[in-house]
Design an enzyme around this catalytic site. Structure first.
Site, short mmCIF file in Angstrom:
data_model
loop_
_atom_site.label_atom_id
_atom_site.label_comp_id
_atom_site.label_asym_id
_atom_site.label_seq_id
_atom_site.Cartn_x
_atom_site.Cartn_y
_atom_site.Cartn_z
N LYS A 1 -11.13 -7.15 -0.19
CA LYS A 1 -10.80 -6.94 -1.60
C LYS A 1 -11.09 -8.21 -2.40
O LYS A 1 -11.80 -8.17 -3.41
CB LYS A 1 -9.32 -6.56 -1.72
CG LYS A 1 -8.95 -5.89 -3.02
CD LYS A 1 -7.45 -5.54 -3.05
CE LYS A 1 -7.13 -4.36 -2.16
NZ LYS A 1 -5.67 -4.17 -2.01
N ARG B 1 -1.66 -8.41 -4.42
CA ARG B 1 -2.33 -7.36 -3.65
C ARG B 1 -2.71 -7.83 -2.26
O ARG B 1 -3.22 -8.93 -2.09
CB ARG B 1 -3.61 -6.91 -4.36
CG ARG B 1 -3.45 -6.75 -5.85
CD ARG B 1 -4.78 -6.48 -6.55
NE ARG B 1 -5.38 -5.23 -6.16
CZ ARG B 1 -6.60 -4.84 -6.56
NH1 ARG B 1 -7.34 -5.62 -7.32
NH2 ARG B 1 -7.07 -3.67 -6.18
N GLY C 1 -3.92 1.81 2.09
CA GLY C 1 -2.49 2.10 1.99
C GLY C 1 -1.64 1.57 3.13
O GLY C 1 -0.45 1.84 3.19
N MET D 1 -1.01 -1.60 3.89
CA MET D 1 -0.23 -2.79 3.54
C MET D 1 0.25 -2.67 2.10
O MET D 1 -0.02 -1.70 1.43
CB MET D 1 -1.07 -4.03 3.75
CG MET D 1 -1.31 -4.31 5.22
SD MET D 1 -2.36 -5.71 5.45
CE MET D 1 -3.85 -5.18 4.69
N ARG E 1 -15.67 -1.35 -2.66
CA ARG E 1 -15.84 -1.49 -1.22
C ARG E 1 -16.76 -0.38 -0.73
O ARG E 1 -16.93 0.63 -1.42
CB ARG E 1 -14.50 -1.39 -0.50
CG ARG E 1 -13.80 -0.07 -0.75
CD ARG E 1 -12.43 -0.02 -0.10
NE ARG E 1 -11.75 1.20 -0.53
CZ ARG E 1 -10.42 1.35 -0.57
NH1 ARG E 1 -9.64 0.36 -0.22
NH2 ARG E 1 -9.89 2.47 -0.94
N HIS F 1 -4.32 9.65 -0.42
CA HIS F 1 -4.12 9.05 0.90
C HIS F 1 -4.55 10.00 2.00
O HIS F 1 -5.29 9.65 2.93
CB HIS F 1 -2.65 8.66 1.06
CG HIS F 1 -2.33 8.09 2.40
ND1 HIS F 1 -1.83 8.86 3.42
CD2 HIS F 1 -2.47 6.84 2.90
CE1 HIS F 1 -1.66 8.11 4.48
NE2 HIS F 1 -2.04 6.87 4.20
N SER G 1 -26.67 7.92 40.84
CA SER G 1 -26.01 8.41 39.63
C SER G 1 -24.53 8.07 39.77
O SER G 1 -23.87 8.54 40.69
CB SER G 1 -26.21 9.93 39.50
OG SER G 1 -25.50 10.39 38.38
N CYS H 1 -23.21 9.91 35.32
CA CYS H 1 -22.95 11.31 34.97
C CYS H 1 -21.47 11.60 34.79
O CYS H 1 -21.06 12.74 34.64
CB CYS H 1 -23.54 12.24 36.03
SG CYS H 1 -22.80 12.05 37.65
N TYR I 1 -30.46 5.95 32.28
CA TYR I 1 -29.98 7.03 31.42
C TYR I 1 -28.47 7.20 31.54
O TYR I 1 -27.85 6.72 32.49
CB TYR I 1 -30.68 8.35 31.77
CG TYR I 1 -30.29 8.92 33.10
CD1 TYR I 1 -29.17 9.76 33.23
CD2 TYR I 1 -31.02 8.64 34.25
CE1 TYR I 1 -28.78 10.27 34.45
CE2 TYR I 1 -30.64 9.14 35.48
CZ TYR I 1 -29.53 9.96 35.58
OH TYR I 1 -29.13 10.45 36.78
P1 ADP Z 1 -4.54 -0.62 -2.07
O1 ADP Z 1 -5.22 -1.54 -1.14
O2 ADP Z 1 -3.42 0.13 -1.46
O3 ADP Z 1 -5.52 0.22 -2.84
P2 ADP Z 1 -4.43 -2.29 -4.38
O4 ADP Z 1 -4.13 -3.73 -4.23
O5 ADP Z 1 -5.87 -1.95 -4.55
O6 ADP Z 1 -3.81 -1.53 -3.14
O7 ADP Z 1 -3.59 -1.80 -5.61
C1 ADP Z 1 -2.95 -0.57 -5.77
C2 ADP Z 1 -3.27 0.01 -7.13
O8 ADP Z 1 -2.91 -0.88 -8.18
C3 ADP Z 1 -4.75 0.25 -7.30
O9 ADP Z 1 -4.95 1.48 -7.94
C4 ADP Z 1 -5.21 -0.87 -8.17
O10 ADP Z 1 -6.32 -0.51 -8.93
C5 ADP Z 1 -4.00 -1.15 -9.03
N1 ADP Z 1 -4.00 -2.54 -9.43
C6 ADP Z 1 -4.00 -3.61 -8.62
N2 ADP Z 1 -4.06 -4.74 -9.31
C7 ADP Z 1 -4.08 -4.42 -10.61
C8 ADP Z 1 -4.15 -5.17 -11.83
N3 ADP Z 1 -4.24 -6.50 -11.81
N4 ADP Z 1 -4.14 -4.49 -12.97
C9 ADP Z 1 -4.08 -3.14 -12.97
N5 ADP Z 1 -4.01 -2.39 -11.88
C10 ADP Z 1 -4.02 -3.01 -10.70
MG MG Z 2 -7.12 -0.45 -3.68
#
Ligand code: ADP
Ligand code: MG
Ligand code: MG
Length: 883
Positions: free
Chosen positions: A34, A104, A113, A115, A352, A468, A776, A843, A863
């Site tokens: 990220k 984040r 989701g 962490m 990503r 999710h 084999s 095999c 093989y």
């Molecule tokens: P995950 O890895 O679970 O997607 P994120 O860190 O990407 O967690 O964040 C969860 C949500 O919060 C995402 O939808 C992201 O776009 C939003 N978000 C994160 N940081 C910001 C920010 N600085 N401003 C607005 N929205 C944010």
């Molecule tokens: Mg995210």
């Protein structure tokens, strides 16, 4: 070249955005995916809110020092904060113009989701008023504070979010509205008061008011979330080491919840389910990021329909599509992006490589080659072997299917049936008892991961294509339907209502992830047809790999299926399966229970033509390719009945004395049949059986050869442990085969070899190779005998072994590299030394396991052979091994 590394590990905080970007896509290991990709976007001039990333190395330090930070980190974070303050012209904790941040998580690979993340950090009883006044929008400020308390209390203070959800629902009900964004400022302010009480009751303390305390609390919680049970479970499932750690991204907030000129969403540059080249995704007006993925409000499509972003905010939509296109071009791969629109301004929050289904992976890879974006080798790398398996998943014939009971969004393809279950622990328990289950939820969250793992299909009543449930199911290659508003789930009653009909836990349904349809009962499925794209892609795969791929096939039908999947021969044709057919099993029994050699020969004369016909079918299907036929392997008692009544019935059918027959059956009893009278030991003691089989093989070869079939029989002797066993049987085989050929007046190449499945055979491979044209590896038996693990009993304790970390994985699934694998390597080397032309293959079940295939490539086998359906998987695995 060593210096830059030194410098980067001394630096623990990397800023991005506002013209001061330290990181970039190349620093994924240090900054997490990220953080590295946000920095990369900033470098490309794409609008991202400014922020800074605390490295994964700090996470490891934190883990190894009981939650302590390295010296100097606090100063670096303070410098990061003042950079943010300058860039945003706001101040952290300021009453008039407060800076709010998100904290984040982000590991080097995306773990959707798994962490934690905290949004709107920096709000307290004072700053919330400043924010309200600045934005001239008190509703938005209180909404943000309400969210912040709920998230922070959940993630940092351990107060479960459901406690807040309860009062939130009550407050909605009191106000007579159906969604959070319709709650007014006063209602939200009152709610905050209630939230505070919940925090006090649960923790005995007040919600922290000091923004710095909040920040460090959140940073620690994000680091700790790397070791949350769900994160650990996800890592184990994917084989990611715990040493990677997560980075922490502290980023200025942008707000999608300031009003109707605000929005937030997730999108894909191509359809991650089908691979179609079409920008798609979900968004919500006046909402914050997590609303879209949480599945609480059902989001709207970005591209299609009157409520789409394209229709509501056309200029911003075009800007978004443009940015998305640049990102895809830059990374040369489909992107999964997060964006927020704050008062008419677009901000990118994440990009990503998109998780995608097997079908999408292949189509995108092929399209991108055609578009000149990637080369064929890159395309091959883009499709994981297991994803190929998904392409072969079954579908339902729409013309013959009944009326569905419900329809939702087609989140992940395939079709599967099972008993419905609504709770994760119930799903796990039922699956453990051997039931096929379908997990049905209103929505899923990371806590549901164990239930999703055991389910054959997943069905949710809310949530979009990026929810999710959808994301995780696609990653697992599991059939999934989301946003299925036709069903109403009642957790308390363990039932669901679908278009007026009630279904209780345990009732069977069928879910079709490719169309979004849900059916009552078990609907028969049919195999997917392979398309032209598949053929082209597999052509590139075959151009890359060195290992050949054969199939294990016992019947002409299996052999034809194997050819369709691209098998280059049969690596294992078991003859015993042919014995079990109804029209011949009694002759087989007569042969086994015969009192005299003449009786046995008479029975074998009856079996011979039937067996010959089977071989004729298999040889025809494999025109031009080798077929390895294994002579009879299992212990004889497997063919005769055990119950007195069945023995009596058999005696009547074949006109024998029931008492004598019973005694004969009992005499076949063995204490440990897997280590008993079987394999070549039978061939030595009852040579007539093997003689008949060799004659059937060679007569079949002669017959098809006369029709112009290019036939290559390979006669394989099972369970050899001694050179003398094979040398003696080889003499017999050659005598019978040559006599058969001479009788037909035909010359035809055939070879004689052995399975290596007894450890002694592997250890004396050099000697055995002197009398063997090929090896084999029968890695099922070899694993069983090397470990001393009975294949049938091992599942009982192997699970515990894997869970306790005594074994890294089930050695019957992925070959044990160090033990069994070492025997394979040794036998291959010593066998080839003794006979350079020795052909070597495998095999066992391992032939279809990608990790084992990679190992076999490394050892230099000729093989691998696996079940017909796994052949495409093995071809791709072999190609990846070669790359
Ligand atoms: P995950 O890895 O679970 O997607 P994120 O860190 O990407 O967690 O964040 C969860 C949500 O919060 C995402 O939808 C992201 O776009 C939003 N978000 C994160 N940081 C910001 C920010 N600085 N401003 C607005 N929205 C944010
Ligand atoms: Mg995210
Ligand atoms: Mg065996």
């Amino acid at each position: 070249m060593a210096t830059p590394e030194k410098i980067s590990s001394a630096q623990r905080v990397y800023s991005f955005g506002a013209g001061r970007t330290d990181g970039g896509a190349g620093l994924r290991e240090l900054l997490g995916g990220k953080g590295a990709n946000i920095a990369e976007m900033a470098r490309l001039g794409i609008p991202v809110p400014p922020g800074f990333t605390i490295t994964t190395e700090v996470c490891n330090h934190f883990m190894h020092h009981d939650g302590a930070y390295p010296d100097g980190l606090r100063d670096e974070v303070a410098a990061g904060l003042s950079f943010l303050e300058q860039a945003t012209k706001k101040r952290f904790g300021d009453r008039d113009n407060p800076l709010l941040v998100s904290v984040r998580s982000g590991a080097r690979v995306s773990m959707p989701g798994m962490m934690d993340t905290v949004l709107n950090l920096g709000l307290n009883d004072q700053t919330v008023r400043g924010l309200a006044a600045r934005a001239s929008n008190p509703r938005f400020a209180f909404d943000s504070y309400r969210r912040f308390i709920q998230m922070y209390a959940d993630v940092v203070m351990g107060v479960h979010s459901s406690r807040f959800e309860e009062v939130l629902t009550a407050s909605r009900r009191a106000a007579g509205v159906d969604a959070d964004h319709r709650l007014g400022a006063e209602a939200l302010e009152a709610l905050i008061g209630e939230y505070r009480v919940i925090v006090r009751q649960a923790t005995g303390g007040d919600f922290p008011q000091d923004p710095l305390e909040q920040l460090w609390g959140a940073v620690a919680a994000v680091f700790q979330s790397w070791n949350s049970p769900r994160a650990i479970s996800y890592r184990e499932m994917n084989g990611y080491p715990s040493s990677w750690g997560t980075a922490v991204n502290v980023q200025a907030m942008v707000f999608g919840n300031m009003g109707d000129d605000c929005a937030t969403g997730v999108a894909f540059t191509r359809d991650p389910s089908t691979g179609e080249k079409k920008f798609c995704g979900d968004y919500l007006i006046n909402a914050q990021g997590e609303d879209v993925v949480a599945g609480i409000r059902t989001p709207l499509p970005v591209s299609d329909g009157p409520d789409s972003l394209a229709a509501r905010m056309p200029a911003l939509y075009r800007e978004l599509v443009d940015v998305a296109g640049r990102l895809e071009g830059h990374y040369r791969d489909v992107q999964d992006i997060e964006f927020t629109i704050e008062s008419g301004r677009l901000w990118m929050l994440q990009t990503r490589g998109a998780k995608r289904t097997g079908r999408a992976a292949m189509r995108i890879a092929v399209d991108m080659v055609d578009e000149g974006v990637i080369d064929q080798r890159t395309a091959v790398k883009r499709v994981a072997p297991e994803q190929i398996d998904q392409l072969l998943h079954p579908t339902i014939d729409a013309a013959r299917a009944p009326v569905p009971i419900a329809k939702g969004l087609p989140a992940s393809p395939g079709a599967a049936s099972g008993k419905i279950v609504f709770a994760v622990d119930r799903a796990v328990a039922m699956a453990r008892d051997g039931a096929q289950v379908v997990l049905v939820r209103t929505e899923t969250s990371p806590e549901d991961i164990d239930g999703m793992k055991v389910a054959r299909a997943i069905l949710t009543s809310t949530g979009g294509m990026a929810s999710h449930a959808a994301l995780v199911a696609r990653g697992m290659g599991k059939c999934c339907v989301v946003g299925c508003s036709d069903i109403e789930v009642d957790y308390a009653a363990r039932s669901m209502r679908a278009r007026g009909r009630v279904f209780e836990e345990g009732e069977e349904i069928t879910v079709e992830g490719s169309t979004g349809k849900v059916y009552a009962g078990v609907i028969p499925t049919e195999q997917a047809t392979l398309e032209e794209t598949f053929e082209r892609f597999m052509g590139w795969v075959d151009g890359v790999r060195r290992l050949k791929v054969r199939a294990n096939a016992d019947t002409p039908e299996d052999a034809r299926a194997a050819r369709r999947f691209g098998a280059e021969g049969i690596g294992l044709c078991r003859t015993e399966h042919m014995f079990f057919q109804e029209d011949r099993i009694d002759w087989v029994r007569r042969m086994i229970l015969a009192e005299t050699r003449d009786e046995r020969l008479a029975a074998l004369e009856k079996i011979l033509p039937m067996q010959r016909d089977d071989f004729i079918g298999v040889f025809r299907a494999m025109d031009g390719y080798p077929v390895t036929v294994r002579l009879l392997d299992p212990p004889l008692h497997e063919f005769v009945p055990g119950e007195a009544a069945e023995i009596a019935a058999l005696a009547r059918r074949i006109g024998a004395d029931a008492a004598i027959l019973g005694a004969k059956v009992r005499s076949l009893h063995e204490f440990n049949p897997m280590l008993g009278h079987r394999g070549c030991r039978l061939g030595i003691t009852f040579p007539e059986i093997y003689e008949m089989q060799v004659r059937a093989i060679m007569e079949a070869a002669v017959a098809v050869r006369r029709d112009g079939v290019d036939v290559h029989p390979e006669i394989m002797v099972p369970l050899v442990g001694l050179r003398a066993e094979l040398s003696r049987l080889r003499v017999m085989i050659e005598r019978v085969a040559d006599a058969t050929l001479a009788g037909a007046g035909m010359k035809l190449p055939y070879t004689v070899g052995t399975m290596i499945e007894v450890p002694r055979a592997a250890l004396t491979a050099g000697e055995i190779a002197e009398v063997s044209d090929f090896f084999s590896f029968g890695t099922n038996d070899l694993t069983q005998m090397t470990f001393g693990f009975s294949r049938d009993d091992a599942p009982k304790f192997l699970r515990a072994y894997v869970e306790e970390g005594i074994l890294p994985c089930d050695p019957f699934e992925t070959i044990d590299f160090d033990g069994v694998g070492r025997l394979v390597r040794l036998a291959t080397e010593e066998g080839r030394r003794a006979r350079p032309s020795l052909k070597v293959g495998i095999c066992g079940e391992h032939g279809g396991d990608p990790a084992s295939v990679r190992f076999m490539h490394g050892v230099g086998l000729d093989y691998v052979s696996c079940s017909p359906f796994r052949v495409p998987v093995a071809r791709v695995a072999a190609a990846h091994a070669a790359l």
